[in-house]
Design an enzyme around this catalytic site. Structure first.
Site, mmCIF file in Angstrom:
data_model
loop_
_atom_site.group_PDB
_atom_site.id
_atom_site.type_symbol
_atom_site.label_atom_id
_atom_site.label_comp_id
_atom_site.label_asym_id
_atom_site.label_seq_id
_atom_site.Cartn_x
_atom_site.Cartn_y
_atom_site.Cartn_z
ATOM 1 N N GLU A 36 4.811 -0.829 -1.718
ATOM 2 C CA GLU A 36 5.333 -2.200 -1.769
ATOM 3 C C GLU A 36 4.915 -2.936 -3.035
ATOM 4 O O GLU A 36 5.456 -3.999 -3.340
ATOM 5 C CB GLU A 36 4.950 -3.025 -0.539
ATOM 6 C CG GLU A 36 5.589 -2.526 0.744
ATOM 7 C CD GLU A 36 5.307 -3.433 1.928
ATOM 8 O OE1 GLU A 36 6.159 -3.512 2.816
ATOM 9 O OE2 GLU A 36 4.226 -4.062 1.952
ATOM 10 N N HIS A 70 -3.234 -0.543 11.356
ATOM 11 C CA HIS A 70 -1.769 -0.528 11.262
ATOM 12 C C HIS A 70 -1.296 0.246 10.036
ATOM 13 O O HIS A 70 -0.116 0.590 9.937
ATOM 14 C CB HIS A 70 -1.214 -1.966 11.246
ATOM 15 C CG HIS A 70 -1.342 -2.668 9.932
ATOM 16 N ND1 HIS A 70 -2.523 -3.215 9.480
ATOM 17 C CD2 HIS A 70 -0.428 -2.912 8.962
ATOM 18 C CE1 HIS A 70 -2.329 -3.769 8.302
ATOM 19 N NE2 HIS A 70 -1.058 -3.601 7.968
#
Length: 481
Positions: free
Chosen positions: A294, A429
């Protein structure tokens, strides 16, 4: 740098281009001649770098068609660089559809696809020392070499704030920020106790670091880190986020009576102006899958180079990227061997598409068959943008012997002093990133498996990554997108 050379049909005086101490010459040992009088009005020095050329393109928000029209307009009218730089706005002189028609057949500055020179370089070259007329083109080999040199030598100091992510238009980056407008992703991150409590405990345990400081939170989301910083004693917190979640963050800040300390700004850090000249601390939860996926860290570096005061700090401050070998025969059967026989049909050709896709999932620590090794350490206070694309040799020491095989290479990251995302600790996560091997490798305990990892951005989508792993005579490129 000026030089002299005698060659039939070529003027003796010429200007060579110096890059990194090397004078670039045309492959036929002659020079691509520069004659100031051939440039319109002699205004060569108005566009003296690719950066200035990029500013022209961005100033007029040129899309592909606008760029093509501009180049043809320059060719047709012999527009000077000074005139081009001086244009204030609409209507632009090249808006006519007539300028979609090439002035030069097979104009090298209008080529697309692999090997093409990017628009800012093209615009720079058209007003620079290198002529690109039909007689001097020579398939643009020299120009491509020059462009490569300019690109490779750009942005290699800490003061550089430009990068692929920073140059994305807002509409090009819309999908990325829209994904963070959904509440579920923020709920998942907040419920990740390893992540959230590590940030909280760091700030609450170090009040002397935050007391009376001005703090910038890049990509603030719901504002949880900003509120931690305010409670830790920060004098002022500036929280920035482009996604729609910022509107909920405003309500959250007010509900917790912190609006006098926390200022929220909607927008990309690259596009906005902060209400202060400098900040003392930058905090951000920028880490993605494989740490760098990202490319949010690019925005943190942009903010650091522009706003961080001398003696200030970025937190987290140090991060490691580690690799380990995995031996999981069942996972290999499920992911790779599966395609050999799908309901009685041979779909083995699918392996060529499946294997190059990196897999993000939680790995059973019992399937680890090597000691981990660090392939990259990032100091967030000193790293520069170009360091985020790297090549690193590694050596994995095997810890198990059976009939086990290396079926995957596992990646995880460690944020030093804060937390790890490895398989041996509480899951996060981020999970772990797996690189599948199409054909397993036999190994024995005590052996060393050597290889090379190459990490680079996808040029078409700078928020995604290509990771190339070389193990012996095997080489595979994986994508994270």
């Amino acid at each position: 740098m000026a030089a002299t050379k005698t060659h039939p049909g070529v003027e003796e005086k010429w200007i060579g281009k110096e890059i990194g101490g090397t004078i670039l010459k045309h492959p036929d040992s002659t020079c691509l001649k520069h004659n100031v009088s051939t440039h319109p009005s002699g205004a060569v020095h108005s566009i003296t770098s690719p950066r200035k050329a990029l500013n022209v393109i961005r100033k007029h928000s040129l899309d592909d068609y606008g760029y093509i029209k501009m180049i043809n307009f320059i060719r047709a009218t012999k527009c000077s660089a000074s005139r081009l730089m001086g244009l204030s706005g609409a209507p632009l002189p090249w808006e006519s559809e007539d300028f979609l028609r090439p002035v030069l057949q097979d104009d090298p500055l209008l080529q697309t696809g692999r090997g093409a020179v990017c628009p800012p370089i093209c615009l720079f070259l058209i007003f620079s020392n290198v002529q690109t007329t039909e007689s001097h083109r020579q398939k643009m080999d020299f120009v491509l070499l020059l462009a490569q040199g300019l690109v490779l030598n750009a942005g290699t100091s800490r003061s550089s704030t430009m990068g692929a992510v920073a140059e994305l238009r807002e509409d090009e980056d819309e999908a990325y920020f829209s994904s963070y407008g959904h509440y579920s992703i923020h709920e998942e991150m907040l419920k990740d106790k390893v992540r959230t409590e590590s940030y909280r405990d760091f700030m609450y345990s170090n009040p002397e670091v935050f007391k009376d400081k001005v703090v910038l939170d890049v990509g603030c989301g719901t504002g949880i880190l900003s509120m931690f910083a305010a409670r830790a004693g920060a004098k002022q917190v500036i929280a920035v986020d482009q996604s729609e979640i910022l509107y909920q963050a405003m309500d959250i800040i007010r509900a917790n009576h912190l609006e006098d300390k926390i200022t929220l700004i909607k927008g990309r850090i690259e596009d906005i102006k902060l209400p202060v000249e400098k900040v003392d601390i930058i905090i951000s939860e920028w880490m993605g899958y494989f740490l760098l996926f990202e490319s949010m860290f690019d925005s943190v570096l942009y903010a650091r180079d522009l706003y961080l005061a001398a003696g200030g700090s970025v937190y987290p401050d140090l991060c490691n990227i580690s690799l380990a070998a995995v031996g999981d025969a069942q996972k290999h059967r499920d992911r790779v061997v599966f395609w050999d026989d799908v309901y009685g049909f041979n779909m083995a050709c699918m392996k060529k598409a499946v294997v190059p896709e990196a897999v993000v999932e939680v790995v059973n620590a019992e399937t680890l068959i090597s000691q981990p090794t660090v392939v990259k350490t990032i100091d967030c206070n000193s790293v520069i943008l170009s360091d985020l694309e790297f090549v690193s040799d590694f050596c994995l020491k095997m810890t198990k012997t059976t009939e086990c095989t290396v079926t995957h290479l596992l990646y995880y990251h460690t944020v030093l002093v804060m937390f790890s995302t490895g398989p041996q600790v509480t899951k996060t996560h981020w999970k772990q990133t797996l690189f599948l091997l199409e054909t397993p490798m036999d190994v024995r305990a005590g052996e060393e498996l050597s290889g090379t990892i190459t990490v680079r951005k996808n040029k078409k989508d700078p928020r995604s990554l290509f990771v190339t792993l070389k193990l012996g005579d095997r080489k595979q490129t994986y994508s994270l997108q």
